[in-house]
Design an enzyme around this catalytic site. Sequence first.
Site, PDB file in Angstrom:
ATOM      1  N   GLU A  35      -7.240   0.873  -4.639  1.00 43.93           N
ATOM      2  CA  GLU A  35      -7.316   0.826  -3.171  1.00 43.93           C
ATOM      3  C   GLU A  35      -8.660   0.328  -2.646  1.00 43.93           C
ATOM      4  OE1 GLU A  35      -3.989   4.316  -2.861  1.00 43.93           O
ATOM      5  OE2 GLU A  35      -5.957   4.715  -2.000  1.00 43.93           O
ATOM      6  N   LYS A  79       3.096  11.088  -3.711  1.00 45.20           N
ATOM      7  CA  LYS A  79       2.026  10.447  -4.475  1.00 45.20           C
ATOM      8  C   LYS A  79       1.117  11.469  -5.162  1.00 45.20           C
ATOM      9  CE  LYS A  79      -1.595   7.010  -3.560  1.00 45.20           C
ATOM     10  NZ  LYS A  79      -2.135   6.178  -2.485  1.00 45.20           N
ATOM     11  N   ASP A  95     -13.270   6.309   2.258  1.00 48.09           N
ATOM     12  CA  ASP A  95     -11.872   6.394   2.674  1.00 48.09           C
ATOM     13  C   ASP A  95     -11.498   7.833   3.010  1.00 48.09           C
ATOM     14  OD1 ASP A  95      -9.118   6.471   2.848  1.00 48.09           O
ATOM     15  OD2 ASP A  95      -8.736   5.317   1.028  1.00 48.09           O
ATOM     16  N   ASP A 108       0.888  -1.158   0.000  1.00 43.74           N
ATOM     17  CA  ASP A 108       0.000   0.000   0.000  1.00 43.74           C
ATOM     18  C   ASP A 108       0.923   1.204   0.000  1.00 43.74           C
ATOM     19  OD1 ASP A 108      -2.162   1.469   2.596  1.00 43.74           O
ATOM     20  OD2 ASP A 108      -1.674   2.103   0.562  1.00 43.74           O
TER      21      ASP A 108
END
Length: 591
Positions: free
Chosen positions: A157, A73, A180, A11
Site C-alpha cells: 500500500e 482483511k 496512513d 485497493d
Amino acid sequence: MATASPILGIDLGTTNSLVGVVDSGFPILLADADGARLTPSAVHYAADGCVTVGAAAVRQRAIDPTRTVTSVKRLIGRRAGEAEWKPAYDLKALGKSPAEGSADILKHLKAIAESALETEVSRAVITVPAYFNDAQRNETKRAGELAGLTVERIVSEPTAAALAYGLDKLEENKKIAVYDLGGGTFDISILEMRDGVFQVLATAGDTQLGGDDIDRALADWILRASALPSDSAIQHARLIAAAEEAKKKLSAEAEFTVELPFFQDTANLSVRVQRSDLDAIAQPLIERTRLHCRRALLDAGLSAADLDDVILVGGSTRMPLVRQVVQDIFGREPNVSQNPDEAVGLGAVIQAGILSGALRNVVLLDVTPLSLGIETFGGLMNIIIPRNSTIPCRAGEMFTNAVANQQEMLIRVLQGERELAKDNWELGRIAVPFPPGPKGSARVGVQFAIDANGILQVLARDTATNTDTILEIQNSAVDVDDEKVEKMIAESVDFAFEDMNERIWTEAHLKSEELLKAVDEALEQCAGLVPEDEVEKIKVAASEVRNVMQAELHDARALKAANQLLDDATQQLAVLLVERAMEAALERKLS
Ligand code: AMP
C-alpha cells in the site's frame, strides 16, 4: 488501435475498497451504478444463500450482524486463534474462509469494472499492507483467483500511495514516509526510491488504532455532556454514528452541534462540540502514532531530516490535528496534494497500467491531458495536438481563408475533447492579418509547440509575406485540474452522438452552400441548353436541400442525402458544362 486486455488496480481495504483502470493513458477509479467509487468492504450472506456486497451489505449489518462480514482483511492469512480481533460474525459458521470472503468483495469490484468498461476483465493488481507476510500475501492472491482474476502483482500500500503521489517522476533517489491513518489501523512506512524502484525500508504501526477509536472516545464525551443515560445497543450505535459525523464536520469547521431527537424516550440529545474539544479527546490517541514513526525511522537508520517528503494516506489524516502532529513528528509540512481515500487505489491502477503497457510513461504530467487545437470555419474544433501526446511536442497545419477578401484570420486556441469549438475552452486568440484575395488564396501555417515545461507556443505564419505572429500560453496546456479533465472527457463521451451529428451537419451545410452556388451558376450558363424537365428536376432537388438546411432540427443524415440527390440530378448538367468548356477551348484554339 488494439490494446492489451486491461489490468485492474484494486485497493482491497479493511473498511473500503476501490477499483480502477488506466483508460486512454489516464489512471481512473471506476464508479458503481450509484456513482460511488468507494465500495465498503462488507459482505452479507443471507440465510437463503443470497450474497450482497458493499453499501447494501452495510445496511444489512444493522439487522443481521451475525451474517454480515466486515473487516475480513484482518482475518486473512492468519492461522486459527492467531488473530486477536474478534468480529461479531463467525466466518466458519457461514461456511466461508477469509479468502472466500475477500473473493466475494473482489468479484463485486470486478463486476463494477466490467459494467463500467463494458468488457470482461481477468487480470488485476491488488494492494496489501506493507507488513503483510508471505502467507497473507498468498491468501490475498488466492482470493483474487477465487474471484476469477489472475493476480499479476501484489503491491504494498505505501508503495502504491507513493506512486499515486507522482514521486516516481523524481529522478534523484528519494526517501519518503507514508503515514496512513484509516478507520481501524495505523501504518507508517519509510520507503526509498532508487532508479524508479520503491523499496520499503521499514514499517511499523498499530492494528488497533484509527478513526474508530476517536469516534468511540467522542461518543462517550458527548453522552457525558448531555447528562442523559444510555443503556441500549441502538442508542450506542446512534451515538457512534453521530460522533463520526461530528468528527468529520470538525475537520472543516470550528464547531458542530450533535442533535439526536428522542434519544431517551422523549428527551432529545443536543450537544455542541468545539474543534478544541475534539482535539483534546483525540490528542492522546494520535500521540500514539509518534512512537511508531520514531521506531520506523530508527529501523530504517534515518532521521526525520533525511526524508524528502511525508505523504498522508487514510481518511483520518483529514483531521487538522493529525496533520499538526505529523508536522511536529517529522519537522516538515506533510504532502496533502492527493485525496487520502484514493491514493492507494490510484497507485494500484498506475502499477496495473505499467504492467499492461497502457501507461508507458509513468510521468503523468508529461502528457497533454486534453487535446489542443483551433477553431475552424463553421465553428468546429480542429485538433492539432491530440490528448495524451508526450511533451515536448510540436505539430502544425496549413489553413486558408474560407471567404473572399478576408482581411485577417482569427485563430482561437482551444483545449478540449468536444467536436464544436464552443464546447471547448479557449486558451487564447491571435489575429493574423493578410492581404485580401479570393477564397483559398491565403496560406496561414499554424504550429503548436509545447516545451518540456508545458508551455504552449502558438505560431501563425502568413506564408505569402513570411510574417509570424506568436502567442505564448503558460502551463495551462498541461496543467489542468484532474477533475476538470475527467469532466471534459466524460462530457465528450456523453455528447459524442450529438457532437458528431453537429460536426457532420456543419460539414454537410458547408457542402450544400457550395453546391447550391455552383448549380445556380451552371443553370445560368447553360440556360436553354438543358431540357425543361431536367431543369425542373434540378430545381426540386435544390429546393429540397434548402428546406433541410433551414429546418430547425439539424438532421445531418437528411442533409447529406439531399446533397447527394442534388449532385445526382446535376450529372447531365455537369457533362454539358464540361462539353461547353471544351468547345470554348477548341474555338479559342482554332481562331
Ligand atoms: P479509511 O480507512 O482510509 O477509509 O479511513 C476511514 C476513517 O477516516 C474513518 O474513521 C473516518 O471517520 C475517517 N474520516 C473520513 N473523512 C474524515 C474527515 N473529513 N475528517 C476526519 N476523519 C475522517
